[in-house]
Design an enzyme around this catalytic site. Sequence first.
Site, PDB file in Angstrom:
ATOM      1  CD  GLU A 170      22.275  12.602  45.324  1.00 56.83           C
ATOM      2  OE1 GLU A 170      21.517  12.940  44.394  1.00 56.83           O
ATOM      3  OE2 GLU A 170      22.452  13.300  46.336  1.00 56.83           O
ATOM      4  CD  GLU A 382      26.157  15.910  46.723  1.00 55.81           C
ATOM      5  OE1 GLU A 382      25.016  16.435  46.671  1.00 55.81           O
ATOM      6  OE2 GLU A 382      26.647  15.261  45.788  1.00 55.81           O
TER       7      GLU A 382
END
Length: 483
Positions: A170, A382
């Site tokens: 991220e 995720e």
Amino acid sequence: MYFKESNGFPETFLWGSASAAYQIEGAASEDGKGVSNWDQFVRIPGKTFKATTGDLAVDHYHRFKEDIALMAEAGLKTYRFSIAWTRIIPDGNGEVNEKGLAFYDAIIDECIQYGIEPMVTVYHWDMPQALQDQYGGWENRQIVKDYVRYATTLFEHFGDRVHYWITMNEQNVFTSLGWLTGMHPPGKVMDQKMFYQVNHHANMAHAYSVLELKKRYPDAHVGASFAYTPGYAWDCKPINAMAKADYDDLQNYFWMDVYAYGRYPKAAIRYIESNGIHIQMEAEDQKIMKQAAALIDFMGVNYYQTAAIEYNPIDGVGMSTEVNTTGKKGTAKEEGIPGLYKKPSNPYLEKTDWDWTIDPMGIRMCCRDITSRYDLPIVISENGLGAFDKLEEGNVIHDPYRIAFLEAHLKELKKAIDDGCDVWAYCTWSFTDLLSWLNGYQKRYGFVYVDREEDDTTAKLNRYKKDSFYWYQNVIKTNGKDL
Ligand code: BG6
């Protein structure tokens, strides 16, 4: 699309779960580990919920065998975890710490012994504080060299056993929260110029490390994990459709285009240049970005929620420097970029206690968009639900809400596969409960409850299987047929 029949999940599908070093390991200063930016940042008053730290976390450092045995019992095919840079090179660019390598050797070997494919994240936000002190960390181009040396140390040491690598976790989140909203280290607010520069350094660190990996292990699988929040235009007003296009270029394609094509979206670059921001690049950068893009094997997607996108007038709402970290539903504020877009609350979707929208169809949207735009395989690195869980008498935890959440997402993922998306893996966030960076230990994600609250001194850290543990075990056993 609608299909009369579903082909289901491929036989090779990697059912997994994910974690990150800072959030689970603890042992913050053991066996030569250096201090990370997070070790330091959490000590600033008011930064985290009830001043929680990862000093102890869930003590995975000492209990990893127990945790991996539980993963094996659940039937996991892959375990995604990150390596702490500060365990491998404690000061970021000096000596390699053999004890750090040995710790991850043990984790990797333990996984392999159970037939669990290790999936390694090179960088999940915990940068050596020494690099911040030496030269400003990500703000200085020197970080690219130091990151690549660190990454290459991992590739050379673990590459014989690790076949799946994630360079960055991220990047869009740690750069935005670090330099725009001030919620992550180094805690800068609205430093737009530095935000784009830091992000470029991260792109180059990613790109050069992909090249280094492929030189050594051409068959290794590599990608970056992007926090993908698909946007829906608020309504059919053309200006809201344009706001969504702006949102995509600046919030989504600004990262994914770099990973997959090796270039920034044109409109986004024109926009930031018109605001006086010029990303400093070296002569070879564009070539290297393209070379790396041609070599990546998958797009990693961390999917949690979608956003509704509406045009935001020039005197409209700006970015918020606060989020709901308490779990008191309804406390999140609307935010946006004046003149471009804002993100009003979507009335069609339920929200979690932390005000994240619950939108199973969004996972299919991610897959469809990536497939159409990049034609790349996908690793869902995720997906999960943060919730308050309750340990009840007899050490049982009933979490039907988590089962419902994950089941709904998996049904949509199955449809994405029917749509033709090449999805390799699905990792839930997380396997055991762990530290939620800003939200303490009360926001739980795991299949395994860890008996601890915010206070380290009373933590027992016993592991208890939640109802969702048995549910996921059956999903894996039946390869998703029972969904
Ligand atoms: C992702 C991160 O942003 O979401 C994880 O990669 C993080 O590290 C997860 O924990 C959930 O976010 P949060 O804020 O609820 O912990």
